[in-house]
Design a protein around this motif. Structure first.
Motif, mmCIF file in Angstrom:
data_model
loop_
_atom_site.group_PDB
_atom_site.id
_atom_site.type_symbol
_atom_site.label_atom_id
_atom_site.label_comp_id
_atom_site.label_asym_id
_atom_site.label_seq_id
_atom_site.Cartn_x
_atom_site.Cartn_y
_atom_site.Cartn_z
ATOM 1 N N ALA A 6 0.821 -1.208 0.000
ATOM 2 C CA ALA A 6 0.000 0.000 0.000
ATOM 3 C C ALA A 6 0.855 1.257 0.000
ATOM 4 C CB ALA A 6 -0.940 -0.010 1.203
ATOM 5 N N GLU A 7 1.990 1.217 0.692
ATOM 6 C CA GLU A 7 2.880 2.372 0.714
ATOM 7 C C GLU A 7 3.467 2.617 -0.676
ATOM 8 O OE1 GLU A 7 6.325 4.895 1.159
ATOM 9 O OE2 GLU A 7 6.433 2.756 0.610
ATOM 10 N N ARG A 8 3.793 1.546 -1.390
ATOM 11 C CA ARG A 8 4.278 1.690 -2.767
ATOM 12 C C ARG A 8 3.180 2.286 -3.649
ATOM 13 N NH1 ARG A 8 4.067 -0.994 -7.631
ATOM 14 N NH2 ARG A 8 5.972 -0.866 -8.916
ATOM 15 N N HIS A 9 1.961 1.795 -3.477
ATOM 16 C CA HIS A 9 0.840 2.321 -4.254
ATOM 17 C C HIS A 9 0.649 3.818 -3.978
ATOM 18 C CE1 HIS A 9 -3.086 2.214 -6.268
ATOM 19 N NE2 HIS A 9 -3.541 2.944 -5.259
ATOM 20 N N ARG A 10 0.799 4.223 -2.734
ATOM 21 C CA ARG A 10 0.641 5.641 -2.392
ATOM 22 C C ARG A 10 1.737 6.492 -3.029
ATOM 23 N NH1 ARG A 10 0.509 7.451 3.848
ATOM 24 N NH2 ARG A 10 2.733 6.980 3.685
ATOM 25 N N ARG A 11 2.959 5.976 -3.040
ATOM 26 C CA ARG A 11 4.050 6.729 -3.661
ATOM 27 C C ARG A 11 3.809 6.909 -5.157
ATOM 28 N NH1 ARG A 11 8.336 3.925 -3.864
ATOM 29 N NH2 ARG A 11 7.854 2.143 -2.516
ATOM 30 N N LEU A 12 3.201 5.910 -5.793
ATOM 31 C CA LEU A 12 2.970 5.975 -7.237
ATOM 32 C C LEU A 12 1.734 6.779 -7.609
ATOM 33 C CD1 LEU A 12 3.802 2.272 -8.200
ATOM 34 C CD2 LEU A 12 5.233 4.289 -8.548
ATOM 35 N N THR A 13 0.710 6.762 -6.756
ATOM 36 C CA THR A 13 -0.570 7.359 -7.109
ATOM 37 C C THR A 13 -1.008 8.491 -6.190
ATOM 38 O OG1 THR A 13 -1.890 5.865 -5.737
ATOM 39 C CG2 THR A 13 -1.303 5.093 -7.955
ATOM 40 N N GLY A 14 -0.410 8.571 -5.007
ATOM 41 C CA GLY A 14 -0.851 9.552 -4.022
ATOM 42 C C GLY A 14 -2.057 9.116 -3.223
ATOM 43 N N GLN A 15 -2.542 7.906 -3.438
ATOM 44 C CA GLN A 15 -3.757 7.431 -2.784
ATOM 45 C C GLN A 15 -3.445 6.607 -1.542
ATOM 46 O OE1 GLN A 15 -5.630 5.153 -5.884
ATOM 47 N NE2 GLN A 15 -6.715 6.919 -6.720
ATOM 48 N N GLY A 16 -4.131 6.912 -0.468
ATOM 49 C CA GLY A 16 -4.123 6.051 0.705
ATOM 50 C C GLY A 16 -5.242 5.033 0.591
ATOM 51 N N GLN A 17 -5.342 4.154 1.592
ATOM 52 C CA GLN A 17 -6.417 3.166 1.551
ATOM 53 C C GLN A 17 -6.511 2.416 2.871
ATOM 54 O OE1 GLN A 17 -5.485 -0.388 -1.007
ATOM 55 N NE2 GLN A 17 -3.638 0.820 -1.463
ATOM 56 N N ARG A 18 -7.658 1.807 3.081
ATOM 57 C CA ARG A 18 -7.861 0.904 4.213
ATOM 58 C C ARG A 18 -7.689 -0.525 3.725
ATOM 59 N NH1 ARG A 18 -13.193 -1.339 6.826
ATOM 60 N NH2 ARG A 18 -12.433 -2.043 8.869
ATOM 61 N N ILE A 19 -6.937 -1.292 4.466
ATOM 62 C CA ILE A 19 -6.717 -2.707 4.152
ATOM 63 C C ILE A 19 -7.382 -3.527 5.255
ATOM 64 C CG2 ILE A 19 -5.001 -4.483 3.659
ATOM 65 C CD1 ILE A 19 -2.973 -2.015 3.529
ATOM 66 N N VAL A 20 -8.180 -4.497 4.888
ATOM 67 C CA VAL A 20 -8.802 -5.406 5.856
ATOM 68 C C VAL A 20 -8.211 -6.791 5.651
ATOM 69 C CG1 VAL A 20 -10.939 -6.419 6.699
ATOM 70 C CG2 VAL A 20 -10.924 -4.056 5.877
ATOM 71 N N LEU A 21 -7.705 -7.367 6.723
ATOM 72 C CA LEU A 21 -7.087 -8.696 6.653
ATOM 73 C C LEU A 21 -7.731 -9.599 7.699
ATOM 74 C CD1 LEU A 21 -5.008 -10.753 5.730
ATOM 75 C CD2 LEU A 21 -3.285 -9.581 7.135
ATOM 76 N N PRO A 22 -8.684 -10.457 7.287
ATOM 77 C CA PRO A 22 -9.310 -11.371 8.239
ATOM 78 C C PRO A 22 -8.395 -12.572 8.535
ATOM 79 C CG PRO A 22 -10.761 -10.874 6.371
ATOM 80 C CD PRO A 22 -9.369 -10.466 5.990
ATOM 81 N N LEU A 23 -8.185 -12.830 9.809
ATOM 82 C CA LEU A 23 -7.366 -13.965 10.238
ATOM 83 C C LEU A 23 -7.913 -15.277 9.689
ATOM 84 C CD1 LEU A 23 -5.131 -15.134 12.218
ATOM 85 C CD2 LEU A 23 -6.968 -15.285 13.903
ATOM 86 N N GLN A 24 -9.227 -15.452 9.766
ATOM 87 C CA GLN A 24 -9.829 -16.696 9.288
ATOM 88 C C GLN A 24 -9.604 -16.876 7.792
ATOM 89 O OE1 GLN A 24 -14.265 -17.635 8.747
ATOM 90 N NE2 GLN A 24 -13.826 -18.467 10.776
#
Length: 404
Positions: free
Chosen positions: A178-196
């Protein structure tokens, strides 16, 4: 910070294993990871294993190399301080990771009002947000019902938490992506990672779901045998155990050389009609292979067996207790991965650095875990720019705390 992630700052609000281990993984690569806890202590502050005096070795193990700030999470001004810290300006800042309920003041929508390009990782139990831990996620994967001795009835849980570990490293990777994506596009984002879902994805990748679907069959318990090739534990003359595996042609030849089994292996192939240079052949003839290997191991000491297997280049390992591992020369004592550190409140013991070795950047030595609130003043002054008098007021009003 001099590691490969120097210049990256991550704020962490975490408990249990997956979130703090993911943060520690990034800290060991040079990122500035600042974890916040309530001034009364976090959920893991006294989690076992602990020292005889009650200090949590668990907490120290998962928070090496981080900075710690202690804040009253119930106080509006304390929450405002953390909001400012999470959304602080800076090219490598604005990254937040948590497995706490990301709602209210910690919700992504609220935080991004202060920094539009915020990156936030939220580790949850299930995709609908309900609670799960490694042991409950593991229960539905099928593994506990194929783990354990042949003939055992009922589930056998894993002592190690595999899905927490997988989620931790996947989470660290997700933040970097996501940090790479932000450097390339300027966009932040929420990431959801379910353990299950992490557990289910890994179960799928390993072929267990495909096997059930295509063959319409449940794999039985196989004890310590490795399904689809050859591998099993063997007991030595002096009551120790070794694991011996065959995963390639070379391993067949090395094991034959170690024990003088060439003729016996040839006889097995002739009798059974299988090729021991194939996984299927080794699996089919596993009982015959064990009948040859077992008496050889049983009539020799662990030292004799190990020396012969090592000299021949066989695929094997001794079974060690944790205390034996601590004293093992190759694994720990002479391994540059480990450095003996002095962990405040606990004592001196070897601690591992990152296992990653980059050609362009030297590996940093491991650093001790912080004492709760050890860096409170440092963070408030250095990142948020608060004055000495303002920080003193926050302490006096018990909105923040330093080390006990």
């Amino acid at each position: 910070m001099t590691g490969i992630l120097a210049g990256l700052r991550i704020v962490e609000g975490s408990a249990f294993i997956a979130a703090p281990l993911g943060g520690m993984t990034l800290a060991q690569l040079g990122a500035d990871v600042i974890r916040f806890d309530d001034i009364r202590g976090g959920l893991d502050s006294d989690r076992w294993p602990v020292t005889n005096e009650g200090q949590s070795i668990y907490w120290a193990g998962l928070n090496k190399g981080k900075r710690s700030i202690a804040v009253d999470l119930r106080h509006p001004e304390g929450r405002e301080l953390l909001t400012a810290l999470i959304t602080a300006s800076g090219e490598g800042a604005g990254i937040f990771t948590t497995n706490m309920p990301a709602r209210g003041w910690l919700s992504y929508d609220e935080l991004r009002k202060r920094r539009a390009d915020l990156i936030a990782l939220n580790i949850v139990g299930t995709r609908d947000g309900s609670a799960q831990v490694d042991y409950t996620a593991n229960a539905i994967t099928g593994f506990p019902l194929v783990t354990g001795p042949i003939g055992h009835e009922g589930p056998v849980n894993s002592v190690a938490p595999p899905w927490d570990l997988a989620t931790a490293y996947a989470g660290a990777m997700a933040l970097l992506a996501a940090e790479r994506h932000r450097r390339l596009t300027g966009q932040g984002q929420r990431i959801v990672l379910p353990l299950q879902d992490m557990a289910l994805a890994a179960t799928s990748a390993l072929g267990y779901l495909g096997e059930a679907a295509v063959n319409d069959d449940d794999r039985p318990r196989l004890g310590n045998e490795i399904f689809g090739t050859f591998g099993r534990d063997f007991r030595t003359k002096d009551g120790r155990y070794v694991m011996i595996c065959i995963f390639s042609d070379r391993h067949v030849d090395a094991l034959a050389a170690a024990g003088g089994f060439a003729a016996a292996f040839a006889a097995i192939e002739k009798k059974t009609g299988v090729d021991l240079k194939t996984d299927a052949g080794r699996w089919t003839a596993r009982a015959e292979l064990c009948a040859v290997i077992e008496p050889w191991v049983a009539t020799r000491s662990a030292g004799e067996v190990g020396a012969a297997l090592k000299k021949a280049g066989a695929l094997w390992a001794p079974y060690l207790t944790f205390r034996e591992l601590l004293q093992d020369k190759d694994a720990v004592r002479d391994n540059p991965l480990f450095t003996v550190i002095d962990q405040p409140g606990i004592g001196r013991y070897p601690v591992a650095a990152t296992p990653l070795q980059f050609g362009a950047v030297a590996r940093e030595a491991p650093r001790a875990a912080p004492v709760l609130g050890q860096h409170t003043d440092e963070v408030l002054c250095g990142i948020l720019g608060l004055s000495v008098h303002e920080i003193a007021r926050l302490h006096d009003e018990k909105i923040v705390a330093g080390p006990r």
